[in-house]
Design a protein around this motif. Structure first.
Motif, PDB file in Angstrom:
ATOM      1  N   VAL A  21      19.640   1.679  98.618  1.00  0.00           N
ATOM      2  CA  VAL A  21      20.495   0.804  97.728  1.00  0.00           C
ATOM      3  C   VAL A  21      20.708   1.856  96.435  1.00  0.00           C
ATOM      4  O   VAL A  21      21.782   1.627  95.842  1.00  0.00           O
ATOM      5  CB  VAL A  21      19.495  -0.304  97.451  1.00  0.00           C
ATOM      6  N   ALA A  22      19.656   2.515  96.017  1.00  0.00           N
ATOM      7  CA  ALA A  22      19.910   3.390  94.560  1.00  0.00           C
ATOM      8  C   ALA A  22      21.227   4.333  94.998  1.00  0.00           C
ATOM      9  O   ALA A  22      21.718   4.802  94.055  1.00  0.00           O
ATOM     10  CB  ALA A  22      18.794   4.238  94.429  1.00  0.00           C
ATOM     11  N   GLU A  23      21.315   4.957  96.128  1.00  0.00           N
ATOM     12  CA  GLU A  23      22.159   5.835  96.542  1.00  0.00           C
ATOM     13  C   GLU A  23      23.734   5.434  96.931  1.00  0.00           C
ATOM     14  O   GLU A  23      24.548   6.254  96.690  1.00  0.00           O
ATOM     15  CB  GLU A  23      21.554   6.948  97.918  1.00  0.00           C
ATOM     16  N   SER A  24      23.579   4.394  97.284  1.00  0.00           N
ATOM     17  CA  SER A  24      24.914   3.671  97.800  1.00  0.00           C
ATOM     18  C   SER A  24      25.446   2.571  97.130  1.00  0.00           C
ATOM     19  O   SER A  24      24.718   1.694  96.931  1.00  0.00           O
ATOM     20  CB  SER A  24      24.579   3.401  99.467  1.00  0.00           C
ATOM     21  N   PRO A  25      26.826   2.437  96.933  1.00  0.00           N
ATOM     22  CA  PRO A  25      27.430   1.419  96.429  1.00  0.00           C
ATOM     23  C   PRO A  25      27.697   0.258  97.179  1.00  0.00           C
ATOM     24  O   PRO A  25      27.915  -0.779  97.106  1.00  0.00           O
ATOM     25  CB  PRO A  25      28.711   2.070  95.857  1.00  0.00           C
ATOM     26  N   GLU A  26      27.549   0.562  98.753  1.00  0.00           N
ATOM     27  CA  GLU A  26      27.487  -0.349  99.689  1.00  0.00           C
ATOM     28  C   GLU A  26      26.502  -1.312  99.649  1.00  0.00           C
ATOM     29  O   GLU A  26      25.187  -1.043  99.413  1.00  0.00           O
ATOM     30  CB  GLU A  26      27.539   0.360 101.116  1.00  0.00           C
ATOM     31  N   PRO A  27      27.040  -2.628  99.975  1.00  0.00           N
ATOM     32  CA  PRO A  27      25.854  -3.629  99.798  1.00  0.00           C
ATOM     33  C   PRO A  27      25.131  -3.509 101.450  1.00  0.00           C
ATOM     34  O   PRO A  27      25.518  -2.984 102.219  1.00  0.00           O
ATOM     35  CB  PRO A  27      26.742  -4.973 100.170  1.00  0.00           C
ATOM     36  N   LEU A  28      23.869  -4.157 101.369  1.00  0.00           N
ATOM     37  CA  LEU A  28      23.022  -4.258 102.422  1.00  0.00           C
ATOM     38  C   LEU A  28      23.806  -4.610 103.726  1.00  0.00           C
ATOM     39  O   LEU A  28      24.413  -5.762 103.723  1.00  0.00           O
ATOM     40  CB  LEU A  28      21.779  -4.867 102.099  1.00  0.00           C
ATOM     41  N   SER A  29      23.386  -4.288 104.897  1.00  0.00           N
ATOM     42  CA  SER A  29      24.203  -4.958 106.030  1.00  0.00           C
ATOM     43  C   SER A  29      23.394  -6.046 106.474  1.00  0.00           C
ATOM     44  O   SER A  29      22.208  -6.156 105.925  1.00  0.00           O
ATOM     45  CB  SER A  29      23.997  -3.954 107.396  1.00  0.00           C
ATOM     46  N   MET A  30      23.936  -7.015 107.369  1.00  0.00           N
ATOM     47  CA  MET A  30      23.183  -8.190 107.726  1.00  0.00           C
ATOM     48  C   MET A  30      21.767  -8.038 108.474  1.00  0.00           C
ATOM     49  O   MET A  30      20.897  -8.621 107.921  1.00  0.00           O
ATOM     50  CB  MET A  30      24.247  -8.956 108.676  1.00  0.00           C
ATOM     51  N   LEU A  31      21.665  -6.795 109.235  1.00  0.00           N
ATOM     52  CA  LEU A  31      20.532  -6.443 109.851  1.00  0.00           C
ATOM     53  C   LEU A  31      19.439  -6.001 108.601  1.00  0.00           C
ATOM     54  O   LEU A  31      18.284  -6.317 108.837  1.00  0.00           O
ATOM     55  CB  LEU A  31      20.814  -5.339 110.916  1.00  0.00           C
ATOM     56  N   GLN A  32      19.947  -5.206 107.763  1.00  0.00           N
ATOM     57  CA  GLN A  32      19.048  -4.775 106.764  1.00  0.00           C
ATOM     58  C   GLN A  32      18.357  -6.178 106.010  1.00  0.00           C
ATOM     59  O   GLN A  32      17.217  -6.291 105.611  1.00  0.00           O
ATOM     60  CB  GLN A  32      19.612  -3.775 105.640  1.00  0.00           C
ATOM     61  N   ARG A  33      19.338  -7.113 105.662  1.00  0.00           N
ATOM     62  CA  ARG A  33      19.006  -8.157 104.938  1.00  0.00           C
ATOM     63  C   ARG A  33      17.860  -8.928 105.820  1.00  0.00           C
ATOM     64  O   ARG A  33      17.110  -9.633 105.247  1.00  0.00           O
ATOM     65  CB  ARG A  33      20.091  -9.200 104.661  1.00  0.00           C
ATOM     66  N   GLN A  34      18.237  -9.097 106.895  1.00  0.00           N
ATOM     67  CA  GLN A  34      17.367 -10.001 107.986  1.00  0.00           C
ATOM     68  C   GLN A  34      15.903  -9.425 107.950  1.00  0.00           C
ATOM     69  O   GLN A  34      14.929  -9.957 108.074  1.00  0.00           O
ATOM     70  CB  GLN A  34      17.985 -10.078 109.395  1.00  0.00           C
ATOM     71  N   ILE A  35      16.023  -7.858 108.251  1.00  0.00           N
ATOM     72  CA  ILE A  35      14.614  -7.167 108.366  1.00  0.00           C
ATOM     73  C   ILE A  35      13.887  -7.477 106.787  1.00  0.00           C
ATOM     74  O   ILE A  35      12.593  -7.828 107.121  1.00  0.00           O
ATOM     75  CB  ILE A  35      14.726  -5.693 108.471  1.00  0.00           C
ATOM     76  N   VAL A  36      14.443  -7.423 105.881  1.00  0.00           N
ATOM     77  CA  VAL A  36      13.827  -7.754 104.602  1.00  0.00           C
ATOM     78  C   VAL A  36      13.042  -9.038 104.505  1.00  0.00           C
ATOM     79  O   VAL A  36      12.188  -9.488 104.140  1.00  0.00           O
ATOM     80  CB  VAL A  36      14.639  -7.529 103.256  1.00  0.00           C
ATOM     81  N   VAL A  37      14.056  -9.857 105.071  1.00  0.00           N
ATOM     82  CA  VAL A  37      13.664 -11.515 104.955  1.00  0.00           C
ATOM     83  C   VAL A  37      12.593 -11.763 105.908  1.00  0.00           C
ATOM     84  O   VAL A  37      11.644 -12.450 105.614  1.00  0.00           O
ATOM     85  CB  VAL A  37      14.932 -12.411 105.318  1.00  0.00           C
ATOM     86  N   ASP A  38      12.587 -11.025 106.940  1.00  0.00           N
ATOM     87  CA  ASP A  38      11.366 -11.201 108.220  1.00  0.00           C
ATOM     88  C   ASP A  38      10.057 -10.773 107.594  1.00  0.00           C
ATOM     89  O   ASP A  38       9.043 -11.157 107.434  1.00  0.00           O
ATOM     90  CB  ASP A  38      11.839 -10.640 109.504  1.00  0.00           C
ATOM     91  N   MET A  39      10.073  -9.369 106.690  1.00  0.00           N
ATOM     92  CA  MET A  39       9.028  -8.617 106.233  1.00  0.00           C
ATOM     93  C   MET A  39       8.554  -9.576 105.170  1.00  0.00           C
ATOM     94  O   MET A  39       7.122  -9.730 104.909  1.00  0.00           O
ATOM     95  CB  MET A  39       9.566  -7.337 105.764  1.00  0.00           C
ATOM     96  N   MET A  40       9.289 -10.074 104.144  1.00  0.00           N
ATOM     97  CA  MET A  40       8.833 -10.980 103.171  1.00  0.00           C
ATOM     98  C   MET A  40       8.093 -12.126 103.713  1.00  0.00           C
ATOM     99  O   MET A  40       7.235 -12.620 103.083  1.00  0.00           O
ATOM    100  CB  MET A  40      10.120 -11.468 102.422  1.00  0.00           C
ATOM    101  N   GLY A  41       8.527 -12.620 104.868  1.00  0.00           N
ATOM    102  CA  GLY A  41       7.799 -13.980 105.501  1.00  0.00           C
ATOM    103  C   GLY A  41       6.461 -13.505 105.898  1.00  0.00           C
ATOM    104  O   GLY A  41       5.556 -14.213 105.983  1.00  0.00           O
TER     105      GLY A  41
END
Length: 53
Positions: A21-41
């Motif tokens: 995230v710090a290196e890229s101006p691109e937003p997170l992909s849907m897969l990356q977001r889903q992994i983050v949500v799963d890990m937070m859960g």
């Protein structure tokens, strides 16, 4: 409960994701977001089991 190994994996993924995230101006992909949500859960469930008397 989260095992120490799984907690290490979650931390490692978080660090890699934070660097991306710090290196890229691109937003997170849907897969990356889903992994983050799963890990937070997982972390929230672990906290509930650990902290609830």
């Amino acid at each position: 409960m989260i095992t120490p190994q799984r907690l290490h994996e979650v931390c490692r993924f978080y660090n890699l994701l934070q660097a991306r995230v710090a290196e890229s101006p691109e937003p997170l992909s849907m897969l990356q977001r889903q992994i983050v949500v799963d890990m937070m859960g997982e972390l929230i469930e672990h906290a509930k089991q650990t902290l609830t008397p």
